[in-house]
Design a protein around this motif. Structure first.
Motif, PDB file in Angstrom:
ATOM      1  N   ALA A 275       0.819  -1.217   0.000  1.00 20.98           N
ATOM      2  CA  ALA A 275       0.000   0.000   0.000  1.00 20.98           C
ATOM      3  C   ALA A 275       0.853   1.267   0.000  1.00 20.98           C
ATOM      4  CB  ALA A 275      -0.937  -0.003   1.204  1.00 20.98           C
ATOM      5  N   ARG A 276       2.031   1.197   0.599  1.00 24.20           N
ATOM      6  CA  ARG A 276       2.907   2.392   0.628  1.00 24.20           C
ATOM      7  C   ARG A 276       3.803   2.469  -0.612  1.00 24.20           C
ATOM      8  NH1 ARG A 276       7.944   2.609   2.340  1.00 24.20           N
ATOM      9  NH2 ARG A 276       7.680   4.398   3.727  1.00 24.20           N
ATOM     10  N   ASP A 278       5.844  -0.100  -1.940  1.00 29.40           N
ATOM     11  CA  ASP A 278       7.093  -0.850  -1.886  1.00 29.40           C
ATOM     12  C   ASP A 278       6.968  -2.282  -2.398  1.00 29.40           C
ATOM     13  OD1 ASP A 278       8.432   1.318  -0.827  1.00 29.40           O
ATOM     14  OD2 ASP A 278       8.242   0.665   1.253  1.00 29.40           O
ATOM     15  N   GLY A 279       5.897  -2.606  -3.084  1.00 31.76           N
ATOM     16  CA  GLY A 279       5.648  -3.979  -3.487  1.00 31.76           C
ATOM     17  C   GLY A 279       6.705  -4.593  -4.385  1.00 31.76           C
ATOM     18  N   ASP A 280       7.401  -3.763  -5.190  1.00 26.95           N
ATOM     19  CA  ASP A 280       8.417  -4.280  -6.111  1.00 26.95           C
ATOM     20  C   ASP A 280       9.807  -4.370  -5.486  1.00 26.95           C
ATOM     21  OD1 ASP A 280       6.582  -4.528  -8.172  1.00 26.95           O
ATOM     22  OD2 ASP A 280       6.955  -2.502  -8.920  1.00 26.95           O
ATOM     23  N   LEU A 281       9.938  -3.960  -4.230  1.00 34.33           N
ATOM     24  CA  LEU A 281      11.249  -3.924  -3.580  1.00 34.33           C
ATOM     25  C   LEU A 281      11.511  -5.193  -2.775  1.00 34.33           C
ATOM     26  CD1 LEU A 281      11.309  -0.215  -2.333  1.00 34.33           C
ATOM     27  CD2 LEU A 281      12.058  -1.154  -4.540  1.00 34.33           C
ATOM     28  N   TYR A 282      12.782  -5.453  -2.493  1.00 35.27           N
ATOM     29  CA  TYR A 282      13.229  -6.601  -1.709  1.00 35.27           C
ATOM     30  C   TYR A 282      12.462  -6.656  -0.390  1.00 35.27           C
ATOM     31  CZ  TYR A 282      16.796  -9.749   0.348  1.00 35.27           C
ATOM     32  OH  TYR A 282      17.465 -10.802   0.921  1.00 35.27           O
ATOM     33  N   ILE A 286       9.757  -4.331   4.423  1.00 32.57           N
ATOM     34  CA  ILE A 286       8.623  -4.234   5.354  1.00 32.57           C
ATOM     35  C   ILE A 286       9.012  -3.553   6.650  1.00 32.57           C
ATOM     36  CG2 ILE A 286       7.424  -6.232   4.393  1.00 32.57           C
ATOM     37  CD1 ILE A 286       8.374  -7.849   6.849  1.00 32.57           C
ATOM     38  N   SER A 287      10.319  -3.459   6.935  1.00 28.86           N
ATOM     39  CA  SER A 287      10.769  -2.753   8.138  1.00 28.86           C
ATOM     40  C   SER A 287      10.350  -1.286   8.116  1.00 28.86           C
ATOM     41  CB  SER A 287      12.297  -2.847   8.283  1.00 28.86           C
ATOM     42  OG  SER A 287      12.953  -2.307   7.145  1.00 28.86           O
ATOM     43  N   ARG A 288      10.145  -0.727   6.924  1.00 27.00           N
ATOM     44  CA  ARG A 288       9.725   0.675   6.817  1.00 27.00           C
ATOM     45  C   ARG A 288       8.310   0.887   7.340  1.00 27.00           C
ATOM     46  NH1 ARG A 288      11.624   2.217   0.621  1.00 27.00           N
ATOM     47  NH2 ARG A 288      13.875   2.414   1.019  1.00 27.00           N
TER      48      ARG A 288
END
Length: 295
Positions: A275-276, A278-282, A286-288
């Motif tokens: 939702a923020r 970051d779906g395409d990132l390593y 999720i720590s963010r």
């Protein structure tokens, strides 16, 4: 089962390309490969032949490896009009290196078995770097004689090859491997956020945890190498891919009537991460989510 004279490889993505390269270079059989993208085929052109379709791969080879992004894609290429089921012949072997749902794997096994074709599940674990180095870990679902037959080929790109049980058991172990990894990454994310807000340098926290009973592969790799420097590249194991594997784990938990509360917590973190944006990132990104106070 007929003798193996030619190998096929379908799917030259992040993991498939280096696996196919090692397979082609380290054994003596010719390899016929297919991918929807031209670039990896061009990069491997010196060591493989290029097929025009998945059907051609199935018609012209004896042992076919699949490295695909999801069980849904595996099912599609198996059952499409010019797919694997339509072009298979008795005596062939298909090795699915993808992570696929257990139920789907066992259903496809029965469909291929009816045509005299053996399907083996052999999902891979570890990173792209491990795929390039030929040091992957593979969890195999097969009978012992078939396992012994394909193991030399798997050894071209893996150093740990485990027979987990009959068909589907490789997928069970791989799916649970990833579930445990994701839950560990979530725990590290929580610890990092708490430490930072309590006045402890997260790097110092993780380095110290690595010296004690909280040490883990996830801590040393996902924690110290990704979370601490904030390095979450694309074309790695993204949040969206991780969410797919976690869905398979939660489906399996439901089928076995296990309340996987920890996995459901991670699913929530994945949803918030997507939702923020970051779906395409390593996926350690999720720590963010915890830093943003949106959980």
């Amino acid at each position: 089962m007929s003798d193996i004279r030619k190998l096929g490889f379908i799917g030259l993505g992040v993991m498939g390309e280096p696996m196919c390269r090692n397979l082609a270079i380290k054994q003596s059989f010719p390899v016929l490969a297919y991918d929807t993208q031209a670039a990896p085929l061009e990069r491997l052109a010196h060591s493989i032949a290029v097929a025009k379709s998945v059907g051609q791969v199935m018609r012209e080879t004896d042992l076919v490896f699949l490295s695909l992004p999801s069980g849904e894609v595996v099912a599609k290429i198996c059952e499409q009009p010019d797919g694997l089921l339509a072009n298979c012949r008795s005596g062939q072997i298909i090795v699915d290196l993808s992570t696929s749902p257990v139920e789907l794997t066992r259903e496809l096994y029965e469909k291929f078995k009816a045509k005299g074709v053996l399907l083996i599940d052999a999902p891979v674990a570890r990173t792209r770097a491990a795929a390039e180095a030929g040091t992957l870990s593979i969890m195999v679902g097969a009978q012992e004689p078939e396992f012994a037959q394909i193991k030399p080929f798997l050894s071209t790109f893996a150093t740990e090859i485990t027979l987990c049980g009959p068909v589907g058991c490789g997928q069970v172990v791989k799916i649970l491997n990833n579930m445990v990894l994701f839950e560990t990454v979530a725990a590290l994310s929580e610890a990092r956020a708490i430490a930072k807000k309590a006045g402890v340098d997260p790097k110092k926290l993780f380095e110290t945890l690595a010296l004690g009973s909280a040490d883990s592969f996830a801590l040393r790799n996902h924690g110290l190498k990704a979370m601490i420097p904030g390095d979450f590249p694309e074309r790695a194991f993204s949040v969206e891919y991780a969410a797919k594997d976690l869905r398979y784990a939660l489906d399996l938990a439901e089928q076995t009537e296990v309340d996987a509360a920890g996995a459901r917590n991670v699913r929530r973190l994945f949803e918030l991460s997507v939702a923020r944006g970051d779906g395409d990132l390593y996926h350690p990104v999720i720590s963010r989510v915890l830093e943003d106070k949106v959980y």
